[in-house]
Design a protein around this motif. Structure first.
Motif, PDB file in Angstrom:
ATOM      1  N   ARG A  71       0.646  -1.232  -0.117  1.00  0.00           N
ATOM      2  CA  ARG A  71       0.160  -0.007  -0.178  1.00  0.00           C
ATOM      3  C   ARG A  71       0.810   1.247  -0.006  1.00  0.00           C
ATOM      4  O   ARG A  71       0.729   2.400  -0.514  1.00  0.00           O
ATOM      5  N   LEU A  72       1.937   1.178   0.590  1.00  0.00           N
ATOM      6  CA  LEU A  72       2.945   2.401   0.828  1.00  0.00           C
ATOM      7  C   LEU A  72       3.426   2.703  -0.623  1.00  0.00           C
ATOM      8  O   LEU A  72       3.469   3.591  -1.099  1.00  0.00           O
ATOM      9  N   SER A  77      -3.425   4.509 -13.581  1.00  0.00           N
ATOM     10  CA  SER A  77      -4.310   3.686 -13.939  1.00  0.00           C
ATOM     11  C   SER A  77      -3.933   2.132 -13.160  1.00  0.00           C
ATOM     12  O   SER A  77      -2.863   2.072 -12.619  1.00  0.00           O
ATOM     13  N   VAL A  78      -5.084   1.308 -12.860  1.00  0.00           N
ATOM     14  CA  VAL A  78      -4.538   0.159 -12.266  1.00  0.00           C
ATOM     15  C   VAL A  78      -3.400  -0.679 -13.181  1.00  0.00           C
ATOM     16  O   VAL A  78      -2.571  -1.098 -12.574  1.00  0.00           O
ATOM     17  N   ALA A  79      -3.544  -0.540 -14.345  1.00  0.00           N
ATOM     18  CA  ALA A  79      -2.721  -1.324 -15.371  1.00  0.00           C
ATOM     19  C   ALA A  79      -1.187  -0.787 -15.209  1.00  0.00           C
ATOM     20  O   ALA A  79      -0.475  -1.292 -14.828  1.00  0.00           O
ATOM     21  N   GLU A  80      -1.288   0.847 -15.017  1.00  0.00           N
ATOM     22  CA  GLU A  80       0.059   1.355 -14.676  1.00  0.00           C
ATOM     23  C   GLU A  80       0.646   1.038 -13.406  1.00  0.00           C
ATOM     24  O   GLU A  80       1.782   0.596 -13.316  1.00  0.00           O
ATOM     25  N   LEU A  81      -0.161   0.963 -12.475  1.00  0.00           N
ATOM     26  CA  LEU A  81       0.151   0.352 -11.090  1.00  0.00           C
ATOM     27  C   LEU A  81       0.858  -0.864 -11.099  1.00  0.00           C
ATOM     28  O   LEU A  81       1.856  -1.343 -10.549  1.00  0.00           O
ATOM     29  N   GLU A  82       0.137  -1.919 -11.846  1.00  0.00           N
ATOM     30  CA  GLU A  82       0.711  -3.223 -12.072  1.00  0.00           C
ATOM     31  C   GLU A  82       2.012  -3.200 -12.410  1.00  0.00           C
ATOM     32  O   GLU A  82       2.787  -3.986 -12.057  1.00  0.00           O
ATOM     33  N   HIS A  83       2.094  -2.374 -13.623  1.00  0.00           N
ATOM     34  CA  HIS A  83       3.645  -2.513 -14.077  1.00  0.00           C
ATOM     35  C   HIS A  83       4.591  -1.752 -13.394  1.00  0.00           C
ATOM     36  O   HIS A  83       5.624  -2.197 -13.206  1.00  0.00           O
ATOM     37  N   LEU A  84       4.247  -0.519 -12.707  1.00  0.00           N
ATOM     38  CA  LEU A  84       5.206   0.006 -11.791  1.00  0.00           C
ATOM     39  C   LEU A  84       5.558  -0.809 -10.467  1.00  0.00           C
ATOM     40  O   LEU A  84       6.833  -0.668  -9.945  1.00  0.00           O
ATOM     41  N   LEU A  85       4.625  -1.563 -10.125  1.00  0.00           N
ATOM     42  CA  LEU A  85       5.039  -2.424  -8.827  1.00  0.00           C
ATOM     43  C   LEU A  85       5.273  -4.007  -9.265  1.00  0.00           C
ATOM     44  O   LEU A  85       5.848  -4.654  -8.500  1.00  0.00           O
ATOM     45  N   ASN A  86       5.387  -4.355 -10.554  1.00  0.00           N
ATOM     46  CA  ASN A  86       5.615  -5.154 -11.095  1.00  0.00           C
ATOM     47  C   ASN A  86       4.801  -6.567 -10.395  1.00  0.00           C
ATOM     48  O   ASN A  86       5.514  -7.412  -9.574  1.00  0.00           O
ATOM     49  N   ALA A  87       3.425  -6.381 -10.047  1.00  0.00           N
ATOM     50  CA  ALA A  87       2.844  -7.056  -9.543  1.00  0.00           C
ATOM     51  C   ALA A  87       1.419  -7.619 -10.080  1.00  0.00           C
ATOM     52  O   ALA A  87       1.107  -6.859 -11.119  1.00  0.00           O
ATOM     53  N   GLN A  97      -2.655  -8.148 -11.175  1.00  0.00           N
ATOM     54  CA  GLN A  97      -3.569  -7.379 -10.973  1.00  0.00           C
ATOM     55  C   GLN A  97      -4.371  -7.516  -9.547  1.00  0.00           C
ATOM     56  O   GLN A  97      -4.929  -6.677  -9.082  1.00  0.00           O
ATOM     57  N   ALA A  98      -4.635  -8.936  -9.206  1.00  0.00           N
ATOM     58  CA  ALA A  98      -5.368  -9.148  -8.064  1.00  0.00           C
ATOM     59  C   ALA A  98      -4.858  -8.521  -6.766  1.00  0.00           C
ATOM     60  O   ALA A  98      -5.334  -7.958  -5.990  1.00  0.00           O
ATOM     61  N   ALA A  99      -3.489  -8.561  -6.737  1.00  0.00           N
ATOM     62  CA  ALA A  99      -2.768  -8.087  -5.480  1.00  0.00           C
ATOM     63  C   ALA A  99      -2.650  -6.684  -5.448  1.00  0.00           C
ATOM     64  O   ALA A  99      -3.150  -6.085  -4.201  1.00  0.00           O
ATOM     65  N   VAL A 100      -2.718  -5.746  -6.634  1.00  0.00           N
ATOM     66  CA  VAL A 100      -2.975  -4.429  -6.667  1.00  0.00           C
ATOM     67  C   VAL A 100      -4.226  -4.085  -6.200  1.00  0.00           C
ATOM     68  O   VAL A 100      -4.401  -3.151  -5.468  1.00  0.00           O
ATOM     69  N   SER A 101      -5.295  -4.802  -6.710  1.00  0.00           N
ATOM     70  CA  SER A 101      -6.561  -4.457  -6.544  1.00  0.00           C
ATOM     71  C   SER A 101      -6.923  -4.471  -5.116  1.00  0.00           C
ATOM     72  O   SER A 101      -7.617  -3.887  -4.646  1.00  0.00           O
ATOM     73  N   GLN A 102      -6.390  -5.450  -4.427  1.00  0.00           N
ATOM     74  CA  GLN A 102      -6.625  -5.784  -3.111  1.00  0.00           C
ATOM     75  C   GLN A 102      -6.225  -4.587  -2.242  1.00  0.00           C
ATOM     76  O   GLN A 102      -6.874  -4.188  -1.400  1.00  0.00           O
ATOM     77  N   GLN A 103      -4.844  -4.383  -2.529  1.00  0.00           N
ATOM     78  CA  GLN A 103      -4.358  -3.082  -1.779  1.00  0.00           C
ATOM     79  C   GLN A 103      -5.160  -1.688  -2.105  1.00  0.00           C
ATOM     80  O   GLN A 103      -5.251  -1.141  -1.081  1.00  0.00           O
TER      81      GLN A 103
END
Length: 111
Positions: free
Chosen positions: A37-38, A50-60, A62-68
């Motif tokens: 989350r941090l 966007s969620v897709a951008e965050l997935e890429h930036l975090l290398n995570a 979609q399910a994990a990013v969406s949960q946070q």
């Protein structure tokens, strides 16, 4: 409620306010205490993503990013905007931005 003997000169309303503020601060710190989350919040300091951008930036995934992101929405730290099928996230208020900038200065800046 706090022990009144600890603050003998404090009015009951002031003590109630202090306790409510302490609870709000504690909830905020719990919400940002998770590394994932941090990291999301730190990316959002620079602007909406966007969620897709965050997935890429975090290398995570979609399910994990969406949960946070769901927890951050629940804590009212982020807000959303929909554009077609894409959902964009941004920090909910300037308070979060200021706190995250302090954290960045403390832990990410080279001094």
């Amino acid at each position: 409620m706090a022990n009144p003997e600890s603050f003998p000169d404090m009015a009951a309303k002031d003590m109630d306010d202090m306790m409510a503020n302490a609870k709000n601060a504690s909830d905020f710190l719990k919400a940002i205490s998770h590394e994932g989350r941090l990291r999301i919040l730190c990316h959002l300091v620079s602007g909406e993503k966007s969620v897709a951008e965050l997935e890429h930036l975090l290398n995570a995934r979609q399910a994990a990013v969406s949960q946070q992101l769901s927890r951050l929405r629940q804590e009212k730290l982020v807000t959303t905007r929909r554009e077609g099928k894409a959902i964009f996230y941004r920090l909910a208020d300037d308070r979060s931005r200021r706190i995250l900038e302090v954290i960045h200065d403390m832990f990410c800046s080279t001094h």
